[in-house]
Design an enzyme around this catalytic site. Sequence first.
Site: not given
Length: 468
Positions: A294-295
């Site tokens: 997700e980062n």
Amino acid sequence: MEDKVVSTAAEAVADIPDGASVAVAGFGISHRFPSTLLEALQDQGARDLTVYCNGLGSQGAPTAQLLAENEQISMLVASFSSRPGPPTLAEEQILAGTLEFEVVPQGILVERMRAGGAGIPAFYTEVGAGTKVAEGKEVRHFGGRPHILEHGITTDFAILRGYRADRFGNVQFRGGSRNFNDSFAKAARTAIIEVEEILEVGELKPEEIHLPGVFIARVVRTTTTVDVSSLPQRSARSADSHREYGGKPALSRAEIGRRAAALLEDRSIINLGAGLPNQVVNYLNGRDVVLHAENGMLNYGGFADIERADPDFHDAGGNFIDVLPGVSFFDSVTSFEIARGKRLDAVILGAYQVGSNGDLANWMHPGRPGGGIGGAMDLAVGAKSVIVTMEHVDSKGRPKLVQECDYPITASECTSVVVTDLALLRRSEHGRFVLEEVAAGFTAEEILELTAMEVDVAEDLGVMQEAW
């Protein structure tokens, strides 16, 4: 051309007034917070701040927790207010009623920032529909499914962290540390960024500029040095640890990961949740499986030892990782476009409970204020398949497979497969879970006694250890 470089962090944050709204970059519990600017803002002392962030980070480190420790925050809008471990001062303030908290799914937080910065007042999303985050929000149906209205966010200030910038404010990020910076900068009236190196205009090649200077008001040099080896990491139980039921050993955490890994198809794109799902990484060597974080990362590898850890190469759980040929980095808006855009073949998540209809509950634990959604709501809605890995019962021996979830749900009717330390269950096209495999040494009857939902039992019941 305006020179946006200021000499000190104190000068950069001097005009942030009491009552301001401030977006604070930084990921997880410790990674790439704008520590120099946070320390300066703590010293400056502005009070009654509304802070937008993924989470405040680790207490005792130069993260956004500094502002909570100094009691400068009156309103927190974040994806995490609590994490495993001792309660933080921020949690105590939430419980005491001195700090108001609004929980926002991680992907929706960056999308609301992106929308606000783009002049879009509101949008509808399926993420959060039917959950506590939908309470009080307008609901409309698209394609026969409920969607909730989310409003764009703009802020007075943003404090950010980059790799390099020139005097015009053009910014370059590095590795997986871009994450929230883009959307937070665009949503802010005044975006302030600290960087490791300041260059003259023209020294950054055009293709190296990830965020144009039009979005940045001030640039300052990072002066707070953080030793990678000192960064607090998520505590994790040993991969070899396992429970016993009736004196018989269940699968270890590593073996749960091994069985889940065997479910993944080659040439698939997968996201792994923090904690137990990360065990899957150890069983993907040589597999044509691409990992998404997700980062803002696609195609990373296994865990990296601290001796070769790079602070910009980490997964969404904060683990330092190796990167593979063909790896790509991007911001969190793009990352959640991949997730919600149905480009993930599967996501593997942990859970507190799974309901008989496939409801997933994994973000809020009774007794802790707020909760920690992270990206789970976006991932559960967007992935083509949701695989849950967990132990069969909780620490008090209560079943985690229940007829109806009494924990707040993350997403409704989303779970496809559950892999526990005792069993593998798959949700059929009729909506009921089917017990397909049991751990070696256990019978279906023993599993059902520890299961509080109605399930069917496959005629050709398999053994989990024989499937890898």
